[in-house]
Write an enzyme that holds these catalytic residues in place. Structure first.
Site, PDB file in Angstrom:
ATOM      1  N   HIS A 109      11.434 -10.411 -21.855  1.00  0.00           N
ATOM      2  CA  HIS A 109      11.050 -10.491 -20.443  1.00  0.00           C
ATOM      3  C   HIS A 109       9.803 -11.344 -20.272  1.00  0.00           C
ATOM      4  CE1 HIS A 109      13.771  -7.063 -19.681  1.00  0.00           C
ATOM      5  NE2 HIS A 109      13.767  -7.492 -18.435  1.00  0.00           N
ATOM      6  N   GLU A 111       0.834  -1.197   0.000  1.00  0.00           N
ATOM      7  CA  GLU A 111       0.000   0.000   0.000  1.00  0.00           C
ATOM      8  C   GLU A 111       0.873   1.253   0.000  1.00  0.00           C
ATOM      9  OE1 GLU A 111       0.453  -1.176   4.393  1.00  0.00           O
ATOM     10  OE2 GLU A 111       0.384  -2.145   2.426  1.00  0.00           O
ATOM     11  N   GLY A 125      17.962   2.648 -10.402  1.00  0.00           N
ATOM     12  CA  GLY A 125      18.628   1.670 -11.249  1.00  0.00           C
ATOM     13  C   GLY A 125      17.623   0.989 -12.151  1.00  0.00           C
ATOM     14  N   SER A 126      17.823   1.078 -13.462  1.00  0.00           N
ATOM     15  CA  SER A 126      16.964   0.314 -14.363  1.00  0.00           C
ATOM     16  C   SER A 126      17.231  -1.169 -14.191  1.00  0.00           C
ATOM     17  CB  SER A 126      17.203   0.733 -15.810  1.00  0.00           C
ATOM     18  OG  SER A 126      18.552   0.507 -16.180  1.00  0.00           O
ATOM     19  N   LYS A 182       5.664  -8.442 -17.062  1.00  0.00           N
ATOM     20  CA  LYS A 182       6.324  -7.130 -17.068  1.00  0.00           C
ATOM     21  C   LYS A 182       5.403  -6.098 -17.704  1.00  0.00           C
ATOM     22  CE  LYS A 182      10.656  -4.748 -17.977  1.00  0.00           C
ATOM     23  NZ  LYS A 182      10.634  -4.204 -16.594  1.00  0.00           N
ATOM     24  N   THR A 201      16.045  -1.417 -18.620  1.00  0.00           N
ATOM     25  CA  THR A 201      17.408  -1.822 -18.984  1.00  0.00           C
ATOM     26  C   THR A 201      17.680  -1.560 -20.456  1.00  0.00           C
ATOM     27  OG1 THR A 201      17.373  -3.531 -17.273  1.00  0.00           O
ATOM     28  CG2 THR A 201      19.027  -3.760 -19.007  1.00  0.00           C
ATOM     29  N   GLY A 211      13.942   0.632  -8.089  1.00  0.00           N
ATOM     30  CA  GLY A 211      14.126  -0.213  -9.257  1.00  0.00           C
ATOM     31  C   GLY A 211      12.897  -0.284 -10.136  1.00  0.00           C
TER      32      GLY A 211
END
Length: 233
Positions: A131, A32, A96-97, A135, A142, A71
């Protein structure tokens, strides 16, 4: 460290398992919206949620002077505003990707190869990412990072979802069952092809990288990437 997990899906659960193994404490596991009450005074927030809520999640935590490791991909049009908030609140933000050590080395290799290939106009460049079907964003963060690395070191000026055309670098985004993440960069001419590729076998590398970033960011202020953590600058 006291870690709050904002976003408690597959990645959150793996991060929890690996963080506990490293003797860190998980003080919150949130699906949440974060609040002062449910965050439980963490040293750092690790945010792996959804593109629709990431901005508000990160904004709230930074405004409470809590450093954030993020991320979540698919929201980056708002990233400059988040970086400004981190600076104004004298706290730390790291996006960070992809947190995998291997991928971040791959990023550096990709930029070096782009520099080497730039003078050779007979080669066309194309990116491909594969992927899992769950996703939610395409192309992957990336793949976007790889594309931006090539653009900085070539004559391309933008990327697009499709085949490379003129000054637009193409990205093919493929979705298949149970694929953690595969990224390929191709340079093709009439006589041969050069390919570099990174294949993730599971999500553990991403989770370990996020924990490493959380450990590294303690006591720092500003905006960072995994290049800073791994001293790849």
């Amino acid at each position: 460290m006291k870690i709050a997990l904002v976003g408690y899906g597959k990645m959150g659960k793996i991060i929890e398992h690996l963080a506990l193994a490293k003797n860190h404490e998980i003080v919150a596991k949130l699906s949440e919206t974060p609040t002062l009450e449910n965050l439980n005074s963490p040293d750092v927030v690790i945010e792996f949620s959804n593109p629709e809520v990431a901005f508000n999640n990160i904004k709230f935590c930074l405004e409470q002077n809590i450093p954030v490791i993020c991320g979540t991909t698919g929201w980056l049009d708002q990233k400059p505003e988040i970086e400004k908030i981190a600076e104004e609140n004298k706290t730390a933000f790291l996006y960070g990707s992809n947190f995998s050590l291997g991928v971040n080395l791959f990023f550096a290799l990709n930029e070096k190869l782009a520099q080497m290939m730039s003078p050779f106009k007979d080669y066309s460049c194309q990116l491909e990412e594969i992927h899992h079907t769950q996703k939610k964003d395409a192309p992957s963060g990336t793949a976007i990072s790889l594309a931006e690395g090539i653009i900085r070191n070539s004559d391309f000026n933008a990327w697009k979802l499709d085949e490379t055309q003129d000054e637009n670098l193409g990205i093919f985004a493929i979705r298949e069952n149970e694929v953690p993440g595969t990224h390929s960069v191709f340079y093709k001419s009439e006589v041969d092809e050069i390919e570099i590729k990174h294949t993730a076998f599971n999500r553990n590398g991403f989770a370990l990288g996020a924990i490493t970033a959380a450990e590294w960011i303690q006591g720092k202020t500003g905006n960072f990437t995994m290049k800073d953590v791994l001293e790849l600058n």
